[in-house]
Design a protein around this motif. Structure first.
Motif, PDB file in Angstrom:
ATOM      1  N   ILE A  86      14.619   3.320  -3.730  1.00 40.24           N
ATOM      2  CA  ILE A  86      15.766   3.619  -4.588  1.00 40.24           C
ATOM      3  C   ILE A  86      15.765   5.062  -5.060  1.00 40.24           C
ATOM      4  N   GLY A  87      14.601   5.573  -5.425  1.00 38.73           N
ATOM      5  CA  GLY A  87      14.564   6.926  -5.947  1.00 38.73           C
ATOM      6  C   GLY A  87      13.180   7.324  -6.413  1.00 38.73           C
ATOM      7  N   VAL A  88      13.125   8.379  -7.217  1.00 38.82           N
ATOM      8  CA  VAL A  88      11.869   8.950  -7.687  1.00 38.82           C
ATOM      9  C   VAL A  88      11.293   8.095  -8.808  1.00 38.82           C
ATOM     10  N   THR A  89       9.993   7.850  -8.738  1.00 44.66           N
ATOM     11  CA  THR A  89       9.303   7.131  -9.815  1.00 44.66           C
ATOM     12  C   THR A  89       8.434   8.062 -10.648  1.00 44.66           C
ATOM     13  N   CYS A  90       8.036   9.203 -10.074  1.00 46.42           N
ATOM     14  CA  CYS A  90       7.264  10.201 -10.828  1.00 46.42           C
ATOM     15  C   CYS A  90       7.533  11.574 -10.231  1.00 46.42           C
ATOM     16  N   ARG A  91       7.898  12.529 -11.086  1.00 39.53           N
ATOM     17  CA  ARG A  91       8.201  13.887 -10.621  1.00 39.53           C
ATOM     18  C   ARG A  91       6.970  14.779 -10.655  1.00 39.53           C
ATOM     19  N   ARG A  92       7.044  15.838  -9.852  1.00 42.90           N
ATOM     20  CA  ARG A  92       5.994  16.847  -9.759  1.00 42.90           C
ATOM     21  C   ARG A  92       4.614  16.199  -9.654  1.00 42.90           C
ATOM     22  N   TRP A  93       4.525  15.352  -8.656  1.00 45.07           N
ATOM     23  CA  TRP A  93       3.304  14.610  -8.313  1.00 45.07           C
ATOM     24  C   TRP A  93       2.946  13.625  -9.424  1.00 45.07           C
ATOM     25  N   SER A 104       0.837  -1.196   0.000  1.00 47.86           N
ATOM     26  CA  SER A 104       0.000   0.000   0.000  1.00 47.86           C
ATOM     27  C   SER A 104       0.876   1.252   0.000  1.00 47.86           C
ATOM     28  N   PRO A 105       0.484   2.286  -0.734  1.00 52.65           N
ATOM     29  CA  PRO A 105       1.250   3.528  -0.741  1.00 52.65           C
ATOM     30  C   PRO A 105       1.202   4.229   0.619  1.00 52.65           C
ATOM     31  N   ILE A 106       2.232   5.010   0.892  1.00 49.14           N
ATOM     32  CA  ILE A 106       2.310   5.828   2.100  1.00 49.14           C
ATOM     33  C   ILE A 106       2.264   7.296   1.679  1.00 49.14           C
ATOM     34  N   ILE A 107       1.345   8.062   2.272  1.00 50.36           N
ATOM     35  CA  ILE A 107       1.190   9.472   1.940  1.00 50.36           C
ATOM     36  C   ILE A 107       1.773  10.315   3.074  1.00 50.36           C
ATOM     37  N   ASP A 108       2.717  11.155   2.740  1.00 48.75           N
ATOM     38  CA  ASP A 108       3.346  12.052   3.705  1.00 48.75           C
ATOM     39  C   ASP A 108       2.312  13.049   4.238  1.00 48.75           C
ATOM     40  N   ASP A 109       2.325  13.305   5.537  1.00 49.05           N
ATOM     41  CA  ASP A 109       1.386  14.266   6.129  1.00 49.05           C
ATOM     42  C   ASP A 109       1.510  15.647   5.482  1.00 49.05           C
ATOM     43  N   ARG A 110       2.699  16.013   5.019  1.00 45.73           N
ATOM     44  CA  ARG A 110       2.898  17.317   4.392  1.00 45.73           C
ATOM     45  C   ARG A 110       2.142  17.435   3.074  1.00 45.73           C
ATOM     46  N   VAL A 111       1.911  16.296   2.420  1.00 40.91           N
ATOM     47  CA  VAL A 111       1.143  16.312   1.165  1.00 40.91           C
ATOM     48  C   VAL A 111      -0.311  16.664   1.448  1.00 40.91           C
ATOM     49  N   TRP A 112      -0.863  16.135   2.544  1.00 41.69           N
ATOM     50  CA  TRP A 112      -2.253  16.451   2.890  1.00 41.69           C
ATOM     51  C   TRP A 112      -2.427  17.946   3.156  1.00 41.69           C
ATOM     52  N   GLU A 172       9.624  19.602  -3.861  1.00 38.95           N
ATOM     53  CA  GLU A 172       8.743  19.123  -4.938  1.00 38.95           C
ATOM     54  C   GLU A 172       7.993  17.878  -4.473  1.00 38.95           C
ATOM     55  N   VAL A 173       6.713  17.779  -4.810  1.00 34.64           N
ATOM     56  CA  VAL A 173       5.951  16.572  -4.499  1.00 34.64           C
ATOM     57  C   VAL A 173       6.351  15.474  -5.480  1.00 34.64           C
ATOM     58  N   ILE A 174       6.731  14.335  -4.954  1.00 30.82           N
ATOM     59  CA  ILE A 174       7.195  13.224  -5.790  1.00 30.82           C
ATOM     60  C   ILE A 174       6.586  11.910  -5.316  1.00 30.82           C
ATOM     61  N   TRP A 175       6.479  10.973  -6.242  1.00 25.86           N
ATOM     62  CA  TRP A 175       6.294   9.573  -5.895  1.00 25.86           C
ATOM     63  C   TRP A 175       7.682   8.943  -5.905  1.00 25.86           C
ATOM     64  N   ARG A 176       7.972   8.114  -4.913  1.00 27.37           N
ATOM     65  CA  ARG A 176       9.278   7.476  -4.843  1.00 27.37           C
ATOM     66  C   ARG A 176       9.178   6.117  -4.167  1.00 27.37           C
ATOM     67  N   ASP A 177      10.241   5.318  -4.314  1.00 21.58           N
ATOM     68  CA  ASP A 177      10.380   4.086  -3.546  1.00 21.58           C
ATOM     69  C   ASP A 177      11.698   4.160  -2.791  1.00 21.58           C
ATOM     70  N   HIS A 210       5.888   5.877  -1.947  1.00 16.88           N
ATOM     71  CA  HIS A 210       5.672   7.017  -1.057  1.00 16.88           C
ATOM     72  C   HIS A 210       5.315   8.245  -1.882  1.00 16.88           C
ATOM     73  N   LEU A 211       4.273   8.951  -1.471  1.00 16.11           N
ATOM     74  CA  LEU A 211       3.988  10.284  -2.013  1.00 16.11           C
ATOM     75  C   LEU A 211       4.486  11.267  -0.970  1.00 16.11           C
ATOM     76  N   THR A 212       5.527  12.022  -1.315  1.00 19.13           N
ATOM     77  CA  THR A 212       6.202  12.816  -0.307  1.00 19.13           C
ATOM     78  C   THR A 212       6.805  14.062  -0.929  1.00 19.13           C
ATOM     79  N   LEU A 213       7.545  14.825  -0.136  1.00 17.10           N
ATOM     80  CA  LEU A 213       8.245  16.010  -0.612  1.00 17.10           C
ATOM     81  C   LEU A 213       9.724  15.680  -0.758  1.00 17.10           C
ATOM     82  N   ALA A 214      10.309  16.096  -1.870  1.00 11.96           N
ATOM     83  CA  ALA A 214      11.696  15.766  -2.167  1.00 11.96           C
ATOM     84  C   ALA A 214      12.661  16.564  -1.301  1.00 11.96           C
TER      85      ALA A 214
END
Length: 229
Positions: free
Chosen positions: A161-168, A4-12, A154-159, A127-131
């Protein structure tokens, strides 16, 4: 079965009305199936006719969210806006492969950003988080494989290893992109409050139905993501 994905509180705090559907697909033991032959063409025609009714409001909400974390949405729009602009300019989209064509069709018909990922290429949970600005993002520039770093904050998706999608949901990396119809896949449909709630559910059903037709025998799992009440 899936992570399951984890959403950073800062994203909310950036988008308190963010909600999404996460759909995992296990297609390792599939039978031969067929795509819906006209789904992408029909979706493009739907957009050219002005649909859906909430498109302008929903995409405007994404513009506001992008501005909140410092992105320039006119230059780097959300994926749904980018697809819509291409259809309005060119009258349609080129065929890529059945899976990508399917989720592009859903994205267009519902004006919703959708990411399609190779779940087997993920290391750890999404993870959906801030870079912090040091993360690795594998992409292609001028036909060559390059590594970029996101901007601090920047809001990013990552695992792990690194970023999987930039700018959300603007640009997907090469490491986890879908390039085959076998294995495990992960789709994320991302919406804001200006998109009707039932429309998000319909978009998820369209994607699951299309995947099941394309890959009979696959196993799908759908979950909803939303801020805690």
């Amino acid at each position: 079965m899936f992570k399951s994905p984890i959403i950073d509180d800062r994203v909310w705090k950036i988008a308190p009305d963010f909600r999404a559907l996460t759909i995992h697909v296990d297609s390792r033991e599939i039978q031969s199936g067929d795509p819906a032959p006209d789904s992408l063409k029909d979706a493009c025609e739907f957009v050219l006719a002005g649909g859906p009714a909430w498109a302008d409001a929903h995409l405007a909400s994404w513009v506001t969210v992008y501005q909140r974390f410092g992105a320039r949405p006119n230059r780097t729009p959300c994926s749904a806006q980018a697809l819509r602009r291409r259809v309005m300019k060119d009258g349609g989209l080129a065929v890529i492969n059945p899976v990508v064509d399917l989720y592009n069709a859903v994205s267009l018909r519902y004006a919703v950003p959708i990411g399609g990922e190779n779940d087997d290429a993920y290391v750890g949970r999404p993870h959906l988080t801030l870079a912090d600005g040091t993360e690795r993002f594998d992409t292609v520039a001028d036909g060559k494989v390059v590594v970029e770093n996101p901007v601090l904050g920047e809001v990013i998706w990552r695992d792990d290893i690194g970023v999987t999608c930039r700018r959300w949901n603007w640009r997907q990396g090469t490491r986890t992109r879908l390039d085959a119809m076998t294995g495990r896949m992960w789709f994320i449909l991302e919406s804001l409050g200006s998109m009707p709630d039932d429309a998000l559910e319909e978009a998820g059903e369209m994607l699951v139905s299309g995947i099941s037709r394309l890959m009979p025998g696959c196993v799908t799992e759908k979950r909803r993501i939303a801020a805690a009440a």
